[in-house]
Write an enzyme that holds these catalytic residues in place. Structure first.
Site, PDB file in Angstrom:
ATOM      1  N   ASN A   9       0.875  -1.179   0.000  1.00 45.52           N
ATOM      2  CA  ASN A   9       0.000   0.000   0.000  1.00 45.52           C
ATOM      3  C   ASN A   9       0.906   1.221   0.000  1.00 45.52           C
ATOM      4  OD1 ASN A   9      -1.770   2.057   0.551  1.00 45.52           O
ATOM      5  ND2 ASN A   9      -2.304   1.343   2.626  1.00 45.52           N
ATOM      6  N   TRP A  10       1.000   1.859  -1.155  1.00 46.21           N
ATOM      7  CA  TRP A  10       1.932   2.994  -1.273  1.00 46.21           C
ATOM      8  C   TRP A  10       1.397   4.243  -0.572  1.00 46.21           C
ATOM      9  CZ3 TRP A  10       4.066   3.098  -7.038  1.00 46.21           C
ATOM     10  CH2 TRP A  10       4.742   1.906  -7.285  1.00 46.21           C
ATOM     11  N   LYS A  11       0.133   4.230  -0.200  1.00 47.65           N
ATOM     12  CA  LYS A  11      -0.526   5.408   0.394  1.00 47.65           C
ATOM     13  C   LYS A  11      -0.282   6.624  -0.516  1.00 47.65           C
ATOM     14  CE  LYS A  11      -0.167   3.185   4.824  1.00 47.65           C
ATOM     15  NZ  LYS A  11      -0.133   3.279   6.274  1.00 47.65           N
ATOM     16  N   HIS A  94      -9.588   0.846   4.851  1.00 45.56           N
ATOM     17  CA  HIS A  94      -8.303   1.043   5.545  1.00 45.56           C
ATOM     18  C   HIS A  94      -8.514   1.996   6.727  1.00 45.56           C
ATOM     19  CE1 HIS A  94      -4.246   2.396   6.397  1.00 45.56           C
ATOM     20  NE2 HIS A  94      -3.839   1.286   5.822  1.00 45.56           N
ATOM     21  N   GLU A  96      -6.932   4.421   7.821  1.00 48.61           N
ATOM     22  CA  GLU A  96      -6.763   5.858   7.536  1.00 48.61           C
ATOM     23  C   GLU A  96      -8.022   6.419   6.878  1.00 48.61           C
ATOM     24  OE1 GLU A  96      -2.986   5.474   5.520  1.00 48.61           O
ATOM     25  OE2 GLU A  96      -2.075   4.930   7.440  1.00 48.61           O
ATOM     26  N   GLU A 166      -5.392  -5.170  10.572  1.00 47.13           N
ATOM     27  CA  GLU A 166      -4.374  -4.148  10.777  1.00 47.13           C
ATOM     28  C   GLU A 166      -4.676  -3.385  12.056  1.00 47.13           C
ATOM     29  OE1 GLU A 166      -2.378  -2.888   6.895  1.00 47.13           O
ATOM     30  OE2 GLU A 166      -4.231  -1.758   7.024  1.00 47.13           O
ATOM     31  N   GLY A 172       2.332   2.221  10.795  1.00 50.02           N
ATOM     32  CA  GLY A 172       3.260   3.341  10.637  1.00 50.02           C
ATOM     33  C   GLY A 172       3.932   3.764  11.928  1.00 50.02           C
ATOM     34  N   SER A 211       3.340  -2.205  10.398  1.00 55.89           N
ATOM     35  CA  SER A 211       4.791  -2.231  10.631  1.00 55.89           C
ATOM     36  C   SER A 211       5.422  -3.590  10.328  1.00 55.89           C
ATOM     37  CB  SER A 211       5.118  -1.772  12.061  1.00 55.89           C
ATOM     38  OG  SER A 211       4.690  -0.431  12.257  1.00 55.89           O
ATOM     39  N   GLY A 232       2.874  -1.154   4.300  1.00 52.66           N
ATOM     40  CA  GLY A 232       2.896   0.280   4.017  1.00 52.66           C
ATOM     41  C   GLY A 232       4.315   0.752   3.759  1.00 52.66           C
ATOM     42  N   GLY A 233       4.936   1.303   4.787  1.00 56.71           N
ATOM     43  CA  GLY A 233       6.263   1.915   4.638  1.00 56.71           C
ATOM     44  C   GLY A 233       7.282   1.044   3.931  1.00 56.71           C
TER      45      GLY A 233
HETATM   46  P1  PGA Z   1       2.785   0.205   7.680  1.00 53.67           P
HETATM   47  O1  PGA Z   1       1.335   0.398   7.034  1.00 53.67           O
HETATM   48  O2  PGA Z   1       3.355  -1.078   7.128  1.00 53.67           O
HETATM   49  O3  PGA Z   1       3.557   1.410   7.268  1.00 53.67           O
HETATM   50  O4  PGA Z   1       2.585   0.122   9.158  1.00 53.67           O
HETATM   51  C1  PGA Z   1       0.465  -0.686   6.820  1.00 53.67           C
HETATM   52  C2  PGA Z   1      -0.836  -0.212   6.216  1.00 53.67           C
HETATM   53  O5  PGA Z   1      -1.293   0.886   6.560  1.00 53.67           O
HETATM   54  O6  PGA Z   1      -1.441  -0.905   5.377  1.00 53.67           O
END
Ligand code: PGA
Length: 249
Positions: A9-11, A94, A96, A166, A172, A211, A232-233
């Site tokens: 997930n590149w956000k 998600h 967010e 998640e 994050g 994470s 994510g990251g």
């Molecule tokens: P993260 O994000 O790996 O940076 O914690 C995961 C996500 O939001 O899907």
């Protein structure tokens, strides 16, 4: 046997040049990766990423979609548009989107249904906040989020979907659920589905996200009910993402 899926997930990250470099490094490093892999770039880059991934083993996904099919919804993107750009997956719900864009269970269930209506595979994200975990509400929160979708689409719909657990406090933050903490929630999700349909439950892929890194991925993915990861990251760095994909072998 459920095939593991690792989805990036590149956000709201990326730029044309960097995307091309990241994808070239990913495509050049797939040897030894035996899981299914997907990347979910921001909308404007879907076309670029689709053409760079053409005929590769990496699938394309989007990060959200409109619950509406067409019409006067300024700024929205429909599922049919995502299909036209070659998407196979779309993230739905998600944390967010839930927290920053006020998406509620009903809207998320509607988005899930809209995705499936055009043949997209929704990746339904579930997870509790830190406050909810500390109050002992993890299982009830996740169960209610899942029930909102099951009530709307029925259990059979999960045969063409993926779930991602998640924990919000792990996204994050560098904090990861321990493999044991993640596994117990994954097992609860699977049994909630199994209570309605055993076959759907046993085929359902439940990803862990929050994470995930090269260093913790193998142990997480080694748990009985963890079928891959939503990353994510670490999905923005080719070596890290590839190491996580290899950990899913
Ligand atoms: P993260 O994000 O790996 O940076 O914690 C995961 C996500 O939001 O899907």
């Amino acid at each position: 046997m459920r095939k593991k899926l690792v989805a990036g997930n590149w956000k709201m990250n990326g730029a044309r040049e960097g995307n091309a470099a990241l994808l070239a490094a990913l495509l050049g490093g797939l040897d030894g990766c035996h899981c299914e892999i997907a990347v979910c770039p921001p909308f404007p880059y879907l076309s670029q990423v689709a053409s760079l991934l053409a005929d590769s083993g990496i699938a394309l996904g989007a990060q959200t979609l409109s619950e509406h099919a067409v019409g006067a919804y300024t700024g929205e993107v429909s599922g049919a548009m995502l299909v036209e750009f070659g998407c196979r997956y779309v993230l739905v719900g998600h944390s967010e989107r839930r927290a920053l864009f006020a998406e509620g269970d009903a809207q998320i269930a509607a988005k899930f249904a809209s995705a499936q209506a055009v043949g997209l595979m929704p990746v339904l994200c579930l997870g509790e906040t830190l406050a909810q975990r500390e109050c002992g509400e993890t299982f009830s929160v996740v169960a209610a989020q899942l029930a909102a979708v099951l009530d709307r689409v029925g259990v059979k719909a999960l045969a063409s979907a993926v779930v991602a657990y998640e924990p919000v406090w792990a996204i994050g933050t560098g904090l990861t659920a321990t493999p044991g903490q993640a596994q117990e929630v994954h097992a609860a999700i699977r049994s909630q589905v199994a209570a309605l349909d055993c076959d759907v439950a046993s085929g359902l892929r439940i990803l862990y996200g929050g994470s995930v890194k090269a260093q913790n991925a193998a142990e997480l993915f080694g748990q009985a009910d963890i079928d891959g990861g939503l990353i994510g990251g670490a999905a923005l760095v080719a070596e890290d993402f590839l190491a996580i994909c290899r950990a899913a072998n």
